[in-house]
Each structure stands twice: as structure tokens, then as C-alpha cells.
Design a protein around this motif. Structure first.
Motif, short mmCIF file in Angstrom:
data_model
loop_
_atom_site.label_atom_id
_atom_site.label_comp_id
_atom_site.label_asym_id
_atom_site.label_seq_id
_atom_site.Cartn_x
_atom_site.Cartn_y
_atom_site.Cartn_z
N ALA A 70 26.24 77.11 -101.89
CA ALA A 70 25.49 78.38 -101.86
C ALA A 70 24.01 78.10 -101.65
CB ALA A 70 25.70 79.15 -103.17
N ALA A 111 29.07 81.99 -105.39
CA ALA A 111 30.23 81.30 -104.85
C ALA A 111 31.51 81.56 -105.64
CB ALA A 111 29.95 79.79 -104.80
N ALA A 117 32.39 83.11 -95.94
CA ALA A 117 31.83 81.83 -95.50
C ALA A 117 32.51 81.25 -94.26
CB ALA A 117 31.88 80.82 -96.64
N THR A 122 38.00 78.63 -98.02
CA THR A 122 37.03 79.70 -98.21
C THR A 122 37.64 81.06 -97.91
OG1 THR A 122 34.73 80.33 -97.74
CG2 THR A 122 36.07 79.61 -95.87
N HIS A 129 32.25 74.32 -103.83
CA HIS A 129 31.32 75.46 -103.80
C HIS A 129 30.06 75.03 -103.06
CE1 HIS A 129 33.63 76.65 -107.48
NE2 HIS A 129 33.59 77.80 -106.84
#
Length: 136
Positions: free
Chosen positions: A70, A20, A105, A101, A68
Motif C-alpha cells: 500500500a 490493504a 489492485a 489480489t 500486502h
């Protein structure tokens, strides 16, 4: 899902955070999350193995920002990211969750139902997007 409340961070969280952000920023970002009262880090467990994480910054009692998120590459596309977003919304009683982002993403947020706004090149050669989801 489980909140990480101590300074002890599992190596898998470090690996996930490197997806991330850049590897050089992993320790810096972890320190910010652990030392901040308005940031929460949650790990997602599958069969007692950490396979994902999400970090949110609490903006108000009704609005969090995803800093973040992930999932391990081998498990992407299995709704783990969506489950983490839903968990945060429910746990924090949110009416709004947002994120900023890049292209990597953008589609994840769009599929979940976020409104995605193109911010253009915020940094040279890097297109950024503002994503907002109204809960409920």
C-alpha cells in the motif's frame, strides 16, 4: 526502504495496512508478520516520512509472495509501489514474485508486468486475481 524487525510499528504502517485489509484485521495481520520468520515487512520512506509498505511471505529462496502492499493515497501513481516490488525482487534475489489480489489492485500488477489470471469469485461477490511476475 527499511525492514521492520521489531514489534514497534509506526501508526502510519497501521493506516497503510488498513487500506490493504479491513481495520478489524490490522492488529492480527501485524502480529503475523512480526512473529513469522518467513514474512518480511518493509517500509518506504520519502523525506523521512513513511509513505508506503510491502509485506512478503518467503516461499522459497527464489519465490516470494506479496501479502500486502500500500501507498498513501496522496502519493499513488508516482511509482512507489513499483519501486517496492523492484526492491523486494533485488533484495531477495527472486526469479518469481506472486500475489493474489482483488479488482482494486489488479491494474497495478498488470502495469508492472505481472501475468494476471482471473480466479473468479473466490468469495461471494469478490473477484480475485492471481498475479505472477518472472524476474529477469
Amino acid at each position: 526502504m527499511r525492514e521492520i524487525t521489531s514489534g514497534v510499528v509506526h501508526p502510519t504502517i497501521r493506516e497503510l495496512l488498513s487500506y490493504a485489509t479491513t481495520m478489524e484485521k490490522v492488529d492480527y495481520e501485524l502480529a503475523r508478520y512480526i512473529d513469522s520468520s518467513n514474512r518480511k515487512l518493509y517500509e518506504y520512506l520519502l523525506n523521512d516520512e513513511i509513505v508506503g509498505f510491502v509485506v512478503v511471505r518467503i516461499i522459497t529462496s527464489q519465490h516470494d509472495e506479496i501479502k500486502h502492499i500500500a501507498v498513501l493515497p496522496k502519493l499513488r501513481g508516482q511509482s512507489i509501489g513499483s519501486k517496492m516490488v523492484k526492491f523486494v525482487c533485488e533484495k531477495h534475489g527472486l526469479s518469481l514474485i506472486s500475489a493474489e489480489t482483488d479488482c482494486d489492485a489488479e491494474e497495478f500488477y498488470r502495469k508492472y508486468g505481472f501475468e494476471v489470471i482471473n480466479l473468479g469469485e473466490k468469495y461471494p461477490g469478490v473477484k480475485r486475481f492471481r498475479c505472477e511476475y518472472k524476474v529477469g
